[in-house]
Design a protein around this motif. Sequence first.
Motif, PDB file in Angstrom:
ATOM      1  N   SER A  67      54.199  24.972  62.754  1.00 32.27           N
ATOM      2  CA  SER A  67      53.620  23.936  63.615  1.00 32.27           C
ATOM      3  C   SER A  67      52.234  24.332  64.116  1.00 32.27           C
ATOM      4  CB  SER A  67      54.549  23.651  64.797  1.00 32.27           C
ATOM      5  OG  SER A  67      55.779  23.130  64.356  1.00 32.27           O
ATOM      6  N   VAL A  68      52.066  25.606  64.449  1.00 34.05           N
ATOM      7  CA  VAL A  68      50.744  26.080  64.903  1.00 34.05           C
ATOM      8  C   VAL A  68      49.722  25.901  63.793  1.00 34.05           C
ATOM      9  CG1 VAL A  68      49.427  28.134  65.562  1.00 34.05           C
ATOM     10  CG2 VAL A  68      51.653  27.708  66.607  1.00 34.05           C
ATOM     11  N   ASP A  69      50.090  26.299  62.578  1.00 38.32           N
ATOM     12  CA  ASP A  69      49.162  26.198  61.451  1.00 38.32           C
ATOM     13  C   ASP A  69      48.816  24.745  61.122  1.00 38.32           C
ATOM     14  OD1 ASP A  69      49.058  28.911  61.161  1.00 38.32           O
ATOM     15  OD2 ASP A  69      50.546  29.002  59.550  1.00 38.32           O
TER      16      ASP A  69
ATOM     17  N   ARG B 274      50.539  29.284  72.630  1.00 36.79           N
ATOM     18  CA  ARG B 274      51.096  30.067  73.743  1.00 36.79           C
ATOM     19  C   ARG B 274      52.585  30.319  73.502  1.00 36.79           C
ATOM     20  NH1 ARG B 274      46.286  29.728  74.665  1.00 36.79           N
ATOM     21  NH2 ARG B 274      46.538  31.353  73.103  1.00 36.79           N
ATOM     22  N   LEU B 275      53.297  29.311  73.014  1.00 35.26           N
ATOM     23  CA  LEU B 275      54.713  29.497  72.706  1.00 35.26           C
ATOM     24  C   LEU B 275      54.892  30.587  71.653  1.00 35.26           C
ATOM     25  CD1 LEU B 275      56.047  25.806  72.486  1.00 35.26           C
ATOM     26  CD2 LEU B 275      56.521  27.466  74.295  1.00 35.26           C
ATOM     27  N   HIS B 276      54.042  30.553  70.636  1.00 36.52           N
ATOM     28  CA  HIS B 276      54.153  31.548  69.571  1.00 36.52           C
ATOM     29  C   HIS B 276      53.857  32.950  70.090  1.00 36.52           C
ATOM     30  CE1 HIS B 276      52.885  33.763  65.903  1.00 36.52           C
ATOM     31  NE2 HIS B 276      53.912  33.112  65.385  1.00 36.52           N
ATOM     32  N   GLU B 277      52.887  33.063  70.970  1.00 37.60           N
ATOM     33  CA  GLU B 277      52.560  34.378  71.554  1.00 37.60           C
ATOM     34  C   GLU B 277      53.736  34.938  72.344  1.00 37.60           C
ATOM     35  OE1 GLU B 277      49.109  33.600  73.869  1.00 37.60           O
ATOM     36  OE2 GLU B 277      47.758  33.453  72.136  1.00 37.60           O
ATOM     37  N   ILE B 278      54.405  34.085  73.114  1.00 37.28           N
ATOM     38  CA  ILE B 278      55.556  34.536  73.903  1.00 37.28           C
ATOM     39  C   ILE B 278      56.698  34.965  72.989  1.00 37.28           C
ATOM     40  CG2 ILE B 278      57.295  33.837  75.593  1.00 37.28           C
ATOM     41  CD1 ILE B 278      55.197  31.878  76.729  1.00 37.28           C
TER      42      ILE B 278
END
Length: 628
Positions: A481-483, A498-502
């Motif tokens: 989804s980020v990509d 931010r979700l992916h970082e967490i």
Amino acid sequence: MKLTSINELNALKMQNHVLLENRRLTHPVTTKDALGMPRNVLVCGGPGCHSSGSPKIAELLEEELNRRGLSEQVKVFQPGCFGFCEKGPMIEIHPDNTTYCEVSAPDVAVIIEEHFIQGNQVERLLFMEPSTKKRFAADLPFYQGQLRIALRNVGYIAPENILEYIAADGYQALASVLLNRNPLEVIDLIKKSGLRGRGGGGFPTGLKWELTHKSEAKQRYIICNADEGDPGAFMDRSILEGDPHSVLEGMLIAGSAIGASHGFIYVRAEYPAAIRRLQIAIGQARDYGLLGKGILGSNFCFDIELKYGAGAFVCGEETSLMHSIEGARGEPSVKPPFPAEKGLWGKPTCVNNVETLANVPPIILKGADWFASIGTEKSKGTKVFALAGKVQNVGLVEVPMGTTLRQIIFNMGGGIKRHKTFKAAQTGGPSGGCIPSKYLDTPIDYESLAAIGSMMGSGGLIVMDESDCMVNIAKFFLEFSVDESCGRCTACRVGTKRLHEILTKITEGKGTLDDLDKLEKLGKIIKDTSLCGLGQTAPNPILSTIEYFRDEYLAHILDKTCPAGVCKSLLKYHITENCIGCTLCAKKCPANCITGTAKERHVIDEERCLNCGACMEQCRVTGAIIHH
């Protein structure tokens, strides 16, 4: 030849019914009884079988039949996907009603000698059900419980031959509409059938047609959304490759209902076979007068144009798709206005996906009541799923709405691979939720899936087992989804990162309980504030795994362990007493943290260990190196 009337279409159908007379017989004959009879050999042309060598199998069959003088008696065809991708390449022989699985090049001569000349089935090539060891020549368990409507012709007719489509009742629904029904009657029939969009949203198809029809604009458009972007999904691709004329006919009927004279098929460029067959089908339809001016002698004029997508997932969203067709950047628009009011080039536009349109002709021919009798109260008809993951029988299935996850995974799918335990299933592609075992008996329909935090989506169904880490799974889908975020709205562009970082922090053993709260709060904010469906559904894998697999998140955060042994940063490798001192692990360790002498048990310095797993990969003794 150009068909100028419905009578000419019917005459052409009768002339060509012989093309299909030996397929799907009501009373198939035995292999020995078929000796001397004309035979059809269908070689699966689906993407799975194609990649495992089915074109070569078809070529070898024709060469061997020619060599033995059987080419007039036995005809070889390559239709679309049979669906049972796990056992490809597959061939079906009719009227013998025999299916052979995992056919290799050396098997071709054996099949021709044993089956066609001696009249004996080649037992070892028949499907064997693993638990009972029973062999099946026909009626394979994978197909039991399926009902093919959208896939009715896929794997049955030759997709590049319009005459076979016509022989299988092709364009009869269009003829019925042009001869017997006005646009409002067609729209009312589709509304009564209960057909809903199969692209993910589930919006009532008849209502979408009605809204577009009501527009006062003279120019209207119909678009077929063939931009299938979910990883591992190939439902629309199989229809386009195996039965392209069904999509064209669905578009023609939709175009006549909404008052459109032009349609577009937006197909991703990564589907070369689908594009080639669509090009052939469109050319054939024009040659036969089924596209263009005065179709079948009526006043209806309609043509179709192909547009190619560059593979952006966000272009599956209808406003992004329309911007791409217009030559602009594929980004979503704020709604309202909706496409039915202001769509392509500012004109009223109806967007339906491939599977939705493929359902239209049989609904017209068999009636709204027939279609509405299939499925559940609010979800009518069937749904095609791409079954993938840790399941025995990977493939394409079409089942009535209301079929349970258990039936698909354990009956058609044959259960979990390597006798492992089912853990979760994700429906709806990367934007869907992960469903735990307690909901295996949930009926698959729009409302039931939404109630447990998942979604129907376009039809991806990924099965996971005990070896999968649900935190890592959520991270994997979020990476997609980020990509694929177009970046237009802050909620999606920044929020998903931010979700992916967490999640990355948690899988590395650095997470806190506060991070868990942040995931939930931020996920809900992104769902509520994102501009389009990509951002609105991106948090689903996180929110559903936190709800149903919270203990795994707590293990990562509090215990600094990954219960499934997937997250490398949390693994601790240990050499057991089974070690024979072969020294392979020490030689391959990049950190030089394994010590020990030959023929003695070795030891890993856990403080220096990189958790790379190289030692376990090299070890030849079962149980000598473990991780926890």
